[in-house]
Design an enzyme around this catalytic site. Structure first.
Site, PDB file in Angstrom:
ATOM      1  CB  CYS A  28      15.958 -26.379 -42.725  1.00  0.00           C
ATOM      2  SG  CYS A  28      16.617 -27.510 -41.498  1.00  0.00           S
ATOM      3  CG  HIS A  29      20.858 -27.617 -42.076  1.00  0.00           C
ATOM      4  ND1 HIS A  29      19.815 -27.982 -41.251  1.00  0.00           N
ATOM      5  CD2 HIS A  29      21.971 -27.668 -41.307  1.00  0.00           C
ATOM      6  CE1 HIS A  29      20.281 -28.250 -40.050  1.00  0.00           C
ATOM      7  NE2 HIS A  29      21.587 -28.067 -40.051  1.00  0.00           N
ATOM      8  CB  ALA A  30      18.082 -25.060 -48.147  1.00  0.00           C
ATOM      9  CD1 TRP A  43      25.612 -23.990 -44.547  1.00  0.00           C
ATOM     10  CD2 TRP A  43      24.962 -26.133 -44.671  1.00  0.00           C
ATOM     11  NE1 TRP A  43      25.955 -24.613 -43.376  1.00  0.00           N
ATOM     12  CE2 TRP A  43      25.580 -25.918 -43.420  1.00  0.00           C
ATOM     13  CE3 TRP A  43      24.482 -27.394 -44.978  1.00  0.00           C
ATOM     14  CZ2 TRP A  43      25.728 -26.935 -42.484  1.00  0.00           C
ATOM     15  CZ3 TRP A  43      24.632 -28.404 -44.042  1.00  0.00           C
ATOM     16  CH2 TRP A  43      25.251 -28.171 -42.804  1.00  0.00           C
TER      17      TRP A  43
END
Length: 192
Positions: free
Chosen positions: A115-117, A119
């Site tokens: 997902c956003h991990a 980043w």
């Protein structure tokens, strides 16, 4: 090649993780691995659990097994990074979290982000020149970090596993298991 039944896996998260993106890998990996721990930074004000995000509201607490400051790559074979927006955004500002992620990467151990991990993989310069995927809203971030972004449920490149969203969790966990069983992954050492 190590067998998954002997593997020890660390999940790194803090408050605001996407509930299913921590719980599903934790539970599925606990069912097959020797050990699965959840680590979190002390900035939780000494709470014994971290709280997830689910259906646009706070979710359920998840017990923490290890404080981030006590986590070491020497005990674990792989690192899992759940998504959600708040969790990786908070962790990418934490020097100890980034140091631990870099250590897993530099030792050739599996690092998996959903997902956003990714980043966190951007912050550690881990995806430059690699194939990766992510939640679609950070696609441009991943591309700007030098990765070749693809719209696939799960992508593995030299032991770095990425997935898009909770709908990809089955494929994500299966790929983590496969990558662990492949053993150490040779890749360039990252600068601190």
């Amino acid at each position: 090649m190590p067998k998954i039944k002997n593997a020890k896996i660390l999940i790194l998260a803090t408050d605001g993780f996407e509930q299913s993106e921590l719980e599903v890998p934790r539970d599925k990996l606990k069912a097959v691995a020797q050990l699965v721990h959840v680590a979190a930074p002390k900035e939780r004000k000494k709470k014994e659990a971290i709280v997830g995000w689910q259906n646009r509201d706070w979710g359920k607490p998840v017990p923490v097994d290890v404080e981030l400051s006590e986590a070491s790559t020497s005990l674990y074979d792989a690192l899992v990074l759940p998504g959600g927006q708040m969790n990786p955004d908070t962790l990418r500002k934490n020097p100890d979290a980034l140091k631990l992620i870099r250590a897993f990467l530099n030792e050739g151990k599996v690092v998996a982000a959903i997902c956003h991990a990714p980043w966190l993989l951007i912050e550690t310069n881990a995806i430059r020149g690699r194939r990766a995927t992510s939640y679609d809203s950070i696609k441009t971030d991943v591309i700007n970090a030098g990765a070749h972004w693809v719209d696939e449920p799960v992508v593995a490149d030299q032991g770095i596993v990425t997935s898009r969203n909770p709908g990809d969790l089955e494929a994500f966990v299966a790929k983590i298991i496969k990558e662990i069983e492949e053993g150490k992954h040779e890749r360039a050492v990252l600068a601190a």
